[in-house]
Motif scaffolding. Structure first.
Motif, PDB file in Angstrom:
ATOM      1  N   HIS A   1     -33.952  -4.629-132.454  1.00 16.04           N
ATOM      2  CA  HIS A   1     -34.113  -5.195-131.115  1.00 16.04           C
ATOM      3  C   HIS A   1     -33.295  -6.478-130.940  1.00 16.04           C
ATOM      4  N   CYS A   2     -33.089  -7.216-132.008  1.00 14.07           N
ATOM      5  CA  CYS A   2     -32.194  -8.378-131.945  1.00 14.07           C
ATOM      6  C   CYS A   2     -30.758  -7.931-131.680  1.00 14.07           C
ATOM      7  N   MET A   3     -30.369  -6.813-132.254  1.00 13.04           N
ATOM      8  CA  MET A   3     -29.030  -6.279-132.010  1.00 13.04           C
ATOM      9  C   MET A   3     -28.871  -5.871-130.541  1.00 13.04           C
TER      10      MET A   3
ATOM     11  N   LEU B   1     -22.643 -10.147-127.318  1.00 13.22           N
ATOM     12  CA  LEU B   1     -22.479 -10.620-128.689  1.00 13.22           C
ATOM     13  C   LEU B   1     -22.748  -9.485-129.672  1.00 13.22           C
ATOM     14  N   GLY B   2     -22.392  -9.714-130.912  1.00 15.19           N
ATOM     15  CA  GLY B   2     -22.633  -8.710-131.940  1.00 15.19           C
ATOM     16  C   GLY B   2     -22.806  -9.365-133.292  1.00 15.19           C
TER      17      GLY B   2
ATOM     18  N   LEU C   1     -23.378  -4.222-145.797  1.00 17.71           N
ATOM     19  CA  LEU C   1     -24.311  -4.662-144.756  1.00 17.71           C
ATOM     20  C   LEU C   1     -23.566  -4.935-143.459  1.00 17.71           C
ATOM     21  N   TYR C   2     -22.455  -5.646-143.554  1.00 23.33           N
ATOM     22  CA  TYR C   2     -21.668  -5.945-142.362  1.00 23.33           C
ATOM     23  C   TYR C   2     -21.217  -4.658-141.681  1.00 23.33           C
ATOM     24  N   GLU C   3     -20.725  -3.716-142.474  1.00 20.44           N
ATOM     25  CA  GLU C   3     -20.275  -2.444-141.908  1.00 20.44           C
ATOM     26  C   GLU C   3     -21.419  -1.689-141.247  1.00 20.44           C
TER      27      GLU C   3
ATOM     28  N   ALA D   1     -21.961  -0.562-132.585  1.00 20.02           N
ATOM     29  CA  ALA D   1     -21.153   0.434-131.878  1.00 20.02           C
ATOM     30  C   ALA D   1     -22.031   1.499-131.235  1.00 20.02           C
ATOM     31  N   VAL D   2     -23.069   1.921-131.930  1.00 17.82           N
ATOM     32  CA  VAL D   2     -24.002   2.907-131.359  1.00 17.82           C
ATOM     33  C   VAL D   2     -24.716   2.313-130.149  1.00 17.82           C
ATOM     34  N   ILE D   3     -25.141   1.063-130.268  1.00 19.14           N
ATOM     35  CA  ILE D   3     -25.823   0.399-129.148  1.00 19.14           C
ATOM     36  C   ILE D   3     -24.888   0.335-127.942  1.00 19.14           C
TER      37      ILE D   3
END
Length: 89
Positions: free
Chosen positions: A73-75, A83-84, A5-7, A14-16
């Motif tokens: 959308h939170c990401m 932040l990430g 999940l973390y990965e 990274a895509v964002i």
């Protein structure tokens, strides 16, 4: 050791970040990040409301899909503020 999940969240982050520098005419993420901060905050609010309504409907698939939209959308919101996922986790 990092979980799957973390990965996955790190890959999405990274895509964002990559899309942040894309053309706002062709990238939804770039457009949201280029607009005033209220644009992404409004979108998170909309997605949160849709997630609650999906939960109330009892439709599990709809709830899963709306939750995915909310998390996405939170990401984007986290990226807006530098932040990430690591900051949340």
């Amino acid at each position: 050791m990092k979980s799957g999940l973390y990965e996955t969240l790190e890959r999405l982050a990274a895509v964002i970040e990559k899309r942040r520098g894309s053309d706002a005419e062709t990238s939804y993420v770039a457009r949201l990040l280029a607009e005033h901060e209220d644009a992404v905050l409004k979108k998170v609010g909309e997605e949160a409301t849709e997630t609650v309504l999906a939960a109330k409907s009892g439709d599990r698939l709809h709830l899963v899909r709306e939750t995915a939209d909310l998390w996405f959308h939170c990401m984007i919101m986290l990226a807006r503020y530098g932040l990430g996922p690591q900051d949340v986790l």
